[in-house]
Design an enzyme around this catalytic site. Structure first.
Site, mmCIF file in Angstrom:
data_model
loop_
_atom_site.group_PDB
_atom_site.id
_atom_site.type_symbol
_atom_site.label_atom_id
_atom_site.label_comp_id
_atom_site.label_asym_id
_atom_site.label_seq_id
_atom_site.Cartn_x
_atom_site.Cartn_y
_atom_site.Cartn_z
ATOM 1 N N HIS A 98 0.930 -1.327 0.020
ATOM 2 C CA HIS A 98 -0.145 -0.052 0.241
ATOM 3 C C HIS A 98 0.997 1.404 0.006
ATOM 4 O O HIS A 98 1.957 1.264 0.835
ATOM 5 C CB HIS A 98 -0.962 -0.063 1.209
ATOM 6 C CG HIS A 98 -1.882 1.013 1.332
ATOM 7 N ND1 HIS A 98 -1.973 2.235 1.160
ATOM 8 C CD2 HIS A 98 -3.427 0.804 1.164
ATOM 9 C CE1 HIS A 98 -2.859 2.943 1.322
ATOM 10 N NE2 HIS A 98 -3.850 2.000 1.231
ATOM 11 N N ARG B 15 -2.599 1.352 -7.393
ATOM 12 C CA ARG B 15 -1.607 1.289 -5.983
ATOM 13 C C ARG B 15 0.076 0.914 -6.477
ATOM 14 O O ARG B 15 0.990 1.385 -5.668
ATOM 15 C CB ARG B 15 -2.125 0.193 -5.129
ATOM 16 C CG ARG B 15 -2.819 0.760 -4.165
ATOM 17 C CD ARG B 15 -3.348 -0.284 -3.306
ATOM 18 N NE ARG B 15 -4.495 0.419 -2.542
ATOM 19 C CZ ARG B 15 -5.284 -0.274 -1.717
ATOM 20 N NH1 ARG B 15 -5.137 -1.424 -1.541
ATOM 21 N NH2 ARG B 15 -6.497 0.282 -1.285
ATOM 22 N N HIS C 198 0.658 -4.909 2.262
ATOM 23 C CA HIS C 198 -0.788 -4.708 2.743
ATOM 24 C C HIS C 198 -1.713 -5.849 2.169
ATOM 25 O O HIS C 198 -2.829 -6.203 3.181
ATOM 26 C CB HIS C 198 -1.384 -3.152 1.846
ATOM 27 C CG HIS C 198 -2.631 -2.861 2.225
ATOM 28 N ND1 HIS C 198 -2.865 -2.536 3.509
ATOM 29 C CD2 HIS C 198 -3.926 -2.969 1.298
ATOM 30 C CE1 HIS C 198 -4.419 -2.331 3.355
ATOM 31 N NE2 HIS C 198 -4.933 -2.586 2.339
ATOM 32 N N ARG D 153 -4.459 -5.432 -6.780
ATOM 33 C CA ARG D 153 -5.905 -5.259 -6.522
ATOM 34 C C ARG D 153 -6.310 -3.661 -6.398
ATOM 35 O O ARG D 153 -5.633 -2.954 -6.158
ATOM 36 C CB ARG D 153 -6.041 -5.907 -5.063
ATOM 37 C CG ARG D 153 -7.697 -5.535 -4.668
ATOM 38 C CD ARG D 153 -8.042 -6.199 -3.289
ATOM 39 N NE ARG D 153 -6.934 -5.704 -2.215
ATOM 40 C CZ ARG D 153 -7.361 -4.910 -1.380
ATOM 41 N NH1 ARG D 153 -8.223 -3.869 -1.917
ATOM 42 N NH2 ARG D 153 -6.711 -4.305 -0.581
#
Ligand code: SIN
Length: 435
Positions: A226, A268, A329, A364
Site C-alpha cells: 500500500h 496502487r 498490505h 488489487r
C-alpha cells in the site's frame, strides 16, 4: 478431543463470517479464530467497499479492475464480482451496517485510485470495523454457529484427497474437528513482513497448510504494497494505514522538498513504485501526504480515526503533512479456487485473502478486497448448501496427529511460505521477517 460438525470455517474475518451467515440454518457450523474474532484484517479495512453503480456501471467497474490488475485477472471472476456487488451491499444494509449517507438516506460514494467514478461505500474511515461488527453480531445470534476463539488450525484431515476436517490447537488442546465441508478463510500473509498494515498474527497459515498438502496454490509473487502507511521510523510494528480514500478526497503526495511527483489516483502498484523511486532520489525514508488545505471539520468528520491516531502521534493533519511510506498490505495470490470457491481438494473451499479467485490480477483495485470476500464466500456457502453430503465421513487415512507444539507449526508455516515467496520474488527477501 474430537468435534463433529457439518461445516468447519477457519477464520472469522468478513469472508468466514459471511460464509457462515449464508449457509443453511439446519447445518451445524464451527467457526475457528486463531486469536480473538476481531483480530482479522477485515476489521482494519478503512477505505470502503466498491460496488457497481447499477448495471450500466458493470463494464467500467470490470475495466477498472482489469486495468489495475495489469490484465492478469480472471475475467470471469471479475464479471461475477461486479454483477454480484450490489447484492452484497444490499445485504449489509439490511443487516444494519451504517454506511455514510446524505440527509435523504442516499449512500455516499467516494473514489479511490484507479476507479473511473465514485463507487465506494464507506463508514467514515472504519468501514471494515463496522462491517465486521455487524456480521459478527449476527453470527453470534445464530444457534447453529459455534465460535471457537484461540483456535489455531495446523493441518487438514483427509481421506483419498477428500477433506474431512481439520486439526487445531483449541485453547492449547489438540482437537480433531471432523466436517463434511471445510472452508479456509485464514486471511493473507502480512505477519511474515517487517513492514505491514496487517495484524502480525495473520501469517498465511491456511496457505501454508495448502502448500504442504499439495493443494493448488498460485501467484505467490502477487504481493501488494500500500502506498501510504504512516512512517513511524521503526521496522517491526504493524503499520498504521492512511487510507487511499484520503487521496480519493483530494490529498496530495509531495516529496520531502514539497514537490509533487505522481498522480495520486494511479493504481496502487504505480503509486508505490513512484514513492520508492522518490525516496531514493531524495535520500529519504518517506514522502508526505498533504491534507493541510482541507477543512479541519471535514477531516475530523470524514476520517476521525486517522485524524485522532495521527494527533496522538503528534501530527495535526489539518496543519502539517503526514509522513508516509509504502508497507505490505495485501496478497493477491493464494489457494487456487474456482468461481464457487472450491479448491483442488474435494470438500475443501477457500475464500477471502487466503484464496485466489484471480479477481485482482497482479494488483488489487482499491476497496475490492471486502467485496471479493463477501461475493465469493456467499458463493462457497451456496455451493455447500446444494452439495453437502447428508452423512458424515469419519474414516481417515491414519489417526490425525499433532507433530509439535504451536511454535513448531508457526515456524514451519513461516518457513514454507517464505521459501515459496522467495522462489518467485527473491527481490523482497529483506522485507520478510527473518526466521
Ligand atoms: C485503504 O483504505 O486504503 C485500504 C482499503 C483497501 O485495501 O482497499
Amino acid at each position: 478431543m474430537n468435534i463433529h460438525t457439518d461445516v468447519l470455517i477457519v477464520g472469522t474475518g468478513a469472508a468466514g463470517l459471511y460464509c457462515a451467515l449464508n449457509l443453511r440454518k439446519d447445518l451445524n457450523i464451527t467457526l475457528l479464530s486463531k486469536s480473538s474474532a476481531n483480530e482479522c484484517n477485515s476489521f482494519l479495512a478503512q477505505g470502503g467497499i466498491s460496488v457497481a453503480r447499477g448495471e450500466k456501471d458493470f463494464p467500467s467497474f470490470i475495466d477498472d479492475t482489469l486495468k489495475a490488475g495489469n490484465h492478469k485477472n480472471d475475467k470471469k471472476a471479475v464479471k461475477v464480482l461486479a454483477s454480484e456487488s450490489m447484492d452484497a451491499i444490499d445485504n449489509l444494509v439490511s443487516l444494519g451496517v451504517p454506511f455514510d449517507s446524505d440527509l435523504e438516506g442516499n449512500l455516499r460514494y467516494t473514489r479511490e485510485g484507479a476507479h473511473s467514478i465514485n463507487r465506494i461505500v464507506h463508514c467514515e474511515d472504519r468501514t471494515g470495523e463496522k462491517v465486521h461488527s455487524y456480521l459478527l453480531k449476527e453470527a453470534l445470534k445464530r444457534d447453529n454457529i459455534t465460535m471457537l476463539e484461540d483456535s489455531f488450525l495446523v493441518d487438514l484431515i483427509t481421506k483419498n484427497n477428500k477433506c474431512i476436517g481439520g486439526i487445531a490447537f483449541s485453547k492449547n488442546s489438540p482437537t480433531n474437528i471432523f466436517a463434511k465441508s471445510v472452508v479456509i478463510a485464514t486471511g493473507g500473509i502480512g505477519g511474515l513482513f517487517n513492514n505491514s498494515t496487517n495484524f502480525q498474527s495473520i501469517s498465511g497459515d491456511g496457505i501454508a497448510i495448502a502448500l504442504r498438502r499439495g493443494i493448488d496454490v498460485v501467484n505467490m509473487n502477487y504481493i501488494q504494497f500500500h502506498p501510504t502507511s504512516l512512517y513511524d521510523g521503526s521496522s517491526m510494528n504493524r503499520k498504521f494505514l492512511i487510507s487511499e480514500a484520503v487521496r480519493g478526497e483530494g490529498a496530495k503526495l509531495l516529496n520531502v522538498n514539497g514537490e509533487k511527483f505522481v498522480d495520486e489516483l494511479l493504481p496502487r502498484d504505480k503509486v508505490t513504485a513512484a514513492i520508492f523511486k522518490e525516496e531514493m532520489k531524495t535520500s529519504s525514508n518517506f514522502v508526505y501526504l498533504d491534507t493541510t488545505f482541507m477543512k479541519k471539520d471535514f477531516l475530523v468528520k470524514r476520517f476521525p480515526m486517522i485524524y485522532n491516531e495521527c494527533f496522538k502521534r503528534g501530527i495535526d493533519i489539518s496543519n502539517e503533512p503526514i509522513p508516509v511510506t509504502p508497507a505490505q498490505h495485501y496478497f493477491m495470490g493464494g489457494i487456487n479456487v474456482d468461481l464457487n470457491s472450491k479448491t483442488s481438494m474435494e470438500n475443501l473451499y477457500a475464500c477471502g485473502e487466503a484464496s485466489c479467485t484471480g479477481v485482482h490480477g497482479s494488483n488489487r483495485l482499491a476497496s475490492n478486497s471486502l467485496l471479493e470476500g463477501l461475493v465469493f464466500s456467499k458463493r462457497a456457502a451456496t455451493h455447500i448448501n446444494n452439495n453437502i453430503k447428508p452423512y458424515s465421513i469419519c474414516f481417515y487415512d491414519s489417526t490425525p496427529s499433532i507433530e509439535g507444539d504451536k511454535d513448531y507449526y508457526k515456524k514451519l508455516f513461516k518457513n514454507i511460505l517464505i521459501r515459496a515467496i522467495c522462489d518467485v520474488r527473491g527481490d523482497i527477501v529483506n522485507e520478510l521477517v527473518a526466521l
